[in-house]
Design a protein around this motif. Structure first.
Motif, PDB file in Angstrom:
ATOM      1  N   VAL A   1       4.533  -6.111  11.820  1.00 16.53           N
ATOM      2  CA  VAL A   1       3.086  -6.345  11.729  1.00 16.53           C
ATOM      3  C   VAL A   1       2.796  -7.839  11.667  1.00 16.53           C
ATOM      4  N   ARG A   2       3.574  -8.584  10.872  1.00 15.70           N
ATOM      5  CA  ARG A   2       3.336 -10.029  10.753  1.00 15.70           C
ATOM      6  C   ARG A   2       3.556 -10.734  12.091  1.00 15.70           C
ATOM      7  N   LEU A   3       4.542 -10.279  12.864  1.00 15.18           N
ATOM      8  CA  LEU A   3       4.767 -10.868  14.180  1.00 15.18           C
ATOM      9  C   LEU A   3       3.623 -10.561  15.135  1.00 15.18           C
ATOM     10  N   ASP A   4       3.128  -9.344  15.088  1.00 21.96           N
ATOM     11  CA  ASP A   4       2.069  -8.922  16.005  1.00 21.96           C
ATOM     12  C   ASP A   4       0.698  -9.466  15.623  1.00 21.96           C
ATOM     13  N   HIS A   5       0.541  -9.841  14.351  1.00 23.86           N
ATOM     14  CA  HIS A   5      -0.757 -10.327  13.857  1.00 23.86           C
ATOM     15  C   HIS A   5      -0.535 -11.641  13.094  1.00 23.86           C
TER      16      HIS A   5
ATOM     17  N   ALA B   1      11.500   1.422   0.763  1.00 24.25           N
ATOM     18  CA  ALA B   1      11.326  -0.036   0.748  1.00 24.25           C
ATOM     19  C   ALA B   1      11.843  -0.665   2.029  1.00 24.25           C
ATOM     20  N   ALA B   2      12.943  -0.134   2.560  1.00 20.27           N
ATOM     21  CA  ALA B   2      13.503  -0.690   3.793  1.00 20.27           C
ATOM     22  C   ALA B   2      12.559  -0.485   4.969  1.00 20.27           C
ATOM     23  N   ILE B   3      11.913   0.681   5.028  1.00 16.79           N
ATOM     24  CA  ILE B   3      10.965   0.941   6.116  1.00 16.79           C
ATOM     25  C   ILE B   3       9.749   0.030   5.974  1.00 16.79           C
ATOM     26  N   VAL B   4       9.266  -0.148   4.750  1.00 16.20           N
ATOM     27  CA  VAL B   4       8.129  -1.040   4.513  1.00 16.20           C
ATOM     28  C   VAL B   4       8.466  -2.450   4.980  1.00 16.20           C
ATOM     29  N   ALA B   5       9.638  -2.935   4.605  1.00 15.28           N
ATOM     30  CA  ALA B   5      10.028  -4.302   4.969  1.00 15.28           C
ATOM     31  C   ALA B   5      10.162  -4.445   6.482  1.00 15.28           C
ATOM     32  N   ARG B   6      10.789  -3.470   7.113  1.00 17.56           N
ATOM     33  CA  ARG B   6      11.012  -3.551   8.562  1.00 17.56           C
ATOM     34  C   ARG B   6       9.699  -3.516   9.334  1.00 17.56           C
TER      35      ARG B   6
ATOM     36  N   GLY C   1      -2.212 -14.227  12.521  1.00 17.31           N
ATOM     37  CA  GLY C   1      -3.306 -14.749  11.714  1.00 17.31           C
ATOM     38  C   GLY C   1      -3.694 -13.863  10.556  1.00 17.31           C
ATOM     39  N   ALA C   2      -2.981 -12.764  10.357  1.00 15.81           N
ATOM     40  CA  ALA C   2      -3.355 -11.801   9.320  1.00 15.81           C
ATOM     41  C   ALA C   2      -3.068 -12.352   7.923  1.00 15.81           C
ATOM     42  N   THR C   3      -3.957 -12.058   7.003  1.00 14.88           N
ATOM     43  CA  THR C   3      -3.740 -12.402   5.601  1.00 14.88           C
ATOM     44  C   THR C   3      -2.741 -11.415   4.998  1.00 14.88           C
ATOM     45  N   PRO C   4      -2.178 -11.739   3.829  1.00 11.06           N
ATOM     46  CA  PRO C   4      -1.290 -10.760   3.168  1.00 11.06           C
ATOM     47  C   PRO C   4      -1.949  -9.412   2.937  1.00 11.06           C
ATOM     48  N   ASP C   5      -3.254  -9.415   2.597  1.00 12.36           N
ATOM     49  CA  ASP C   5      -3.967  -8.145   2.412  1.00 12.36           C
ATOM     50  C   ASP C   5      -4.066  -7.387   3.726  1.00 12.36           C
ATOM     51  N   ASP C   6      -4.325  -8.114   4.822  1.00 12.00           N
ATOM     52  CA  ASP C   6      -4.386  -7.473   6.141  1.00 12.00           C
ATOM     53  C   ASP C   6      -3.035  -6.847   6.494  1.00 12.00           C
ATOM     54  N   VAL C   7      -1.962  -7.578   6.230  1.00 13.74           N
ATOM     55  CA  VAL C   7      -0.626  -7.070   6.547  1.00 13.74           C
ATOM     56  C   VAL C   7      -0.340  -5.804   5.748  1.00 13.74           C
ATOM     57  N   GLU C   8      -0.724  -5.807   4.469  1.00 16.30           N
ATOM     58  CA  GLU C   8      -0.485  -4.629   3.641  1.00 16.30           C
ATOM     59  C   GLU C   8      -1.264  -3.428   4.174  1.00 16.30           C
ATOM     60  N   ARG C   9      -2.511  -3.674   4.573  1.00 15.66           N
ATOM     61  CA  ARG C   9      -3.326  -2.573   5.093  1.00 15.66           C
ATOM     62  C   ARG C   9      -2.750  -2.045   6.400  1.00 15.66           C
ATOM     63  N   LEU C  10      -2.423  -2.957   7.314  1.00 15.38           N
ATOM     64  CA  LEU C  10      -1.892  -2.534   8.604  1.00 15.38           C
ATOM     65  C   LEU C  10      -0.539  -1.827   8.442  1.00 15.38           C
ATOM     66  N   THR C  11       0.278  -2.324   7.543  1.00 18.96           N
ATOM     67  CA  THR C  11       1.574  -1.687   7.306  1.00 18.96           C
ATOM     68  C   THR C  11       1.393  -0.271   6.771  1.00 18.96           C
ATOM     69  N   SER C  12       0.394  -0.083   5.907  1.00 19.15           N
ATOM     70  CA  SER C  12       0.204   1.228   5.276  1.00 19.15           C
ATOM     71  C   SER C  12      -0.325   2.281   6.235  1.00 19.15           C
ATOM     72  N   ARG C  13      -0.682   1.881   7.459  1.00 22.38           N
ATOM     73  CA  ARG C  13      -1.013   2.902   8.455  1.00 22.38           C
ATOM     74  C   ARG C  13       0.204   3.747   8.779  1.00 22.38           C
ATOM     75  N   TYR C  14       1.388   3.147   8.619  1.00 19.38           N
ATOM     76  CA  TYR C  14       2.617   3.788   9.067  1.00 19.38           C
ATOM     77  C   TYR C  14       3.582   4.124   7.927  1.00 19.38           C
ATOM     78  N   VAL C  15       3.557   3.338   6.872  1.00 14.92           N
ATOM     79  CA  VAL C  15       4.489   3.575   5.768  1.00 14.92           C
ATOM     80  C   VAL C  15       3.824   3.163   4.467  1.00 14.92           C
ATOM     81  N   ALA C  16       3.976   3.998   3.439  1.00 12.10           N
ATOM     82  CA  ALA C  16       3.287   3.793   2.171  1.00 12.10           C
ATOM     83  C   ALA C  16       4.026   2.812   1.273  1.00 12.10           C
ATOM     84  N   PRO C  17       3.285   2.047   0.470  1.00 10.12           N
ATOM     85  CA  PRO C  17       3.938   1.256  -0.577  1.00 10.12           C
ATOM     86  C   PRO C  17       4.806   2.166  -1.452  1.00 10.12           C
ATOM     87  N   VAL C  18       5.946   1.665  -1.880  1.00 12.77           N
ATOM     88  CA  VAL C  18       6.910   2.496  -2.594  1.00 12.77           C
ATOM     89  C   VAL C  18       6.295   3.175  -3.808  1.00 12.77           C
ATOM     90  N   ALA C  19       5.462   2.447  -4.554  1.00  8.46           N
ATOM     91  CA  ALA C  19       4.936   2.967  -5.818  1.00  8.46           C
ATOM     92  C   ALA C  19       4.089   4.225  -5.651  1.00  8.46           C
TER      93      ALA C  19
END
Length: 213
Positions: free
Chosen positions: A91-95, A81-86, A97-115
């Motif tokens: 990602v939000r800073l770099d993008h 969870a800490a890696i996801v948050a960090r 204009g990204a929507t929450p769905d975009d942020v989740e997708r871009l984040t998951s390139r590098y770290v998986a949702p905890v579940a």
């Protein structure tokens, strides 16, 4: 930076979470591979028992003079969870204009949702190659480099120098022979028995779900 094709299934994809888990109950054991000196949890050398055996099979399948080294295996939900948050904040800073769905997708390139995180299930390993002296070899970018830091060279199929490409191919051949599947945004990340593995290989259920240390 190279882009990941829309055909690539990322870990945020609902199809991953939809895979059922029928946990085998296998314990976490210490993987018998050299451990890289990287940041991570003290218990990061532990993986499910079958994963540990398959790592030895992959190591034996490598060309002469190459060996696997483990950066991290099991990871606690809190650490994940800490890696996801960090990284999500980055990602939000770099993008902006990204929507929450975009942020989740871009984040998951590098770290998986905890579940659905394969590391939390003890099913995933971050590995690289070393020479007989234990010296870490160059596979085109540092292990654990983000897409931004590596300018996309972390993606398994990204253009890298021929020597690095040959090493990535050797790693891929050995890990695939042992039954692991790669996460295509990270050349170092391989898993067996988790939800992503089940989806990619067409299995009806994952063998491993989240596990306590």
């Amino acid at each position: 930076m190279p882009l990941i094709s829309n055909d690539v299934v990322l870990l945020h994809d609902p199809r991953v979470a939809a895979v059922p888990v029928v946990d085998s109950g296998e314990p976490l054991v210490v993987a018998r591979l050299p451990r890289l000196h990287v940041s991570g949890e003290p218990q990061g050398s532990r993986v499910r028992a079958t994963v540990a055996r398959r790592l030895l099979r992959a190591d034996a399948a490598l060309p002469v003079g190459l060996h696997l080294a483990l950066a991290e295996g099991w990871r606690s939900p809190g650490a994940q969870a800490a890696i996801v948050a960090r990284y999500g904040s980055r990602v939000r800073l770099d993008h902006p204009g990204a929507t929450p769905d975009d942020v989740e997708r871009l984040t998951s390139r590098y770290v998986a949702p905890v579940a659905v995180a394969p590391h939390v299930a003890g099913a995933a390993v971050d590995v690289t190659l070393v020479d007989p002296t234990g010296r870490e070899l160059d596979l085109g970018c540092p292990l654990d480099a983000t897409p931004e830091e590596s300018e996309g060279r972390c993606f398994t199929d990204a253009p890298v120098p021929p020597a690095a490409r040959a090493l990535r191919t050797a790693l891929s051949d050995a890990m695939s022979t042992a039954g692991f599947v790669n996460y295509p945004t990270e050349w170092w990340h391989w898993s067996f028995g988790d939800r992503y593995w089940a989806l990619v290989t067409g299995r009806p259920a994952a063998l491993y779900g989240p596990v306590a240390a």
